[in-house]
Design a protein around this motif. Sequence first.
Motif, PDB file in Angstrom:
ATOM      1  N   GLN A  63       0.933  -1.219  -0.071  1.00 35.48           N
ATOM      2  CA  GLN A  63       0.088   0.293   0.432  1.00 35.48           C
ATOM      3  C   GLN A  63       0.624   1.249  -0.188  1.00 35.48           C
ATOM      4  N   THR A  64       1.958   1.215   0.386  1.00 40.20           N
ATOM      5  CA  THR A  64       3.016   2.142   0.670  1.00 40.20           C
ATOM      6  C   THR A  64       3.592   2.399  -0.606  1.00 40.20           C
ATOM      7  N   GLU A  65       3.753   1.298  -1.387  1.00 44.19           N
ATOM      8  CA  GLU A  65       4.036   1.581  -2.320  1.00 44.19           C
ATOM      9  C   GLU A  65       3.471   1.645  -3.960  1.00 44.19           C
ATOM     10  N   GLN A  66       2.986   2.258  -3.029  1.00 46.85           N
ATOM     11  CA  GLN A  66       0.869   2.343  -4.369  1.00 46.85           C
ATOM     12  C   GLN A  66       1.253   3.998  -4.277  1.00 46.85           C
ATOM     13  N   GLY A  67       0.819   4.266  -2.657  1.00 49.10           N
ATOM     14  CA  GLY A  67       0.972   5.857  -2.042  1.00 49.10           C
ATOM     15  C   GLY A  67      -0.226   5.921  -1.357  1.00 49.10           C
ATOM     16  N   LEU A  68      -0.644   4.675  -1.156  1.00 46.53           N
ATOM     17  CA  LEU A  68      -2.107   4.408  -0.720  1.00 46.53           C
ATOM     18  C   LEU A  68      -1.884   4.443   0.709  1.00 46.53           C
TER      19      LEU A  68
END
Length: 152
Positions: free
Chosen positions: A121-126
Amino acid sequence: MQRGIWITRQVRARVQWTQGVRLRRLEYVLRPLLDAGLDADTIAAELHSWMLTWRPARPAEYIRAQLARQASAEHTAAALATPEPWGNDAAPAAFTAPRLDLVRSVLGGLAAGMAAYSARQTEQGLDDLTDAAAASDMAAFLGTTTSTGAFA
């Protein structure tokens, strides 16, 4: 006279709801029972065991469908009765582990899964709801801001 026709003729005479069926057609649908070596008494008993309180419009088709259902049920039962590939000595660890170890293993797996999910989720900016960001968002919504990001 052929054995199958002779048995079929006896069955048709004993089972009232089959009496309107042509002899050759009845022999054809009874073929699984005839091939199994059943005699007229046993086949008639099998047809009577279906306990029909009504007369099928097409008795031969009804017999064919019923025998197909029975064969399918027997196949399913045989498949379910197949033993598992492991023996008693090689049971999976989940079945032999003490309960506490099993719970720890499950919780460890959940923690690893949640960490992987959070990283994705962090990698996707979420993943924008860190503790400080969540506190700031709630404070802004409530109209109270603080410099530390905590509630006043």
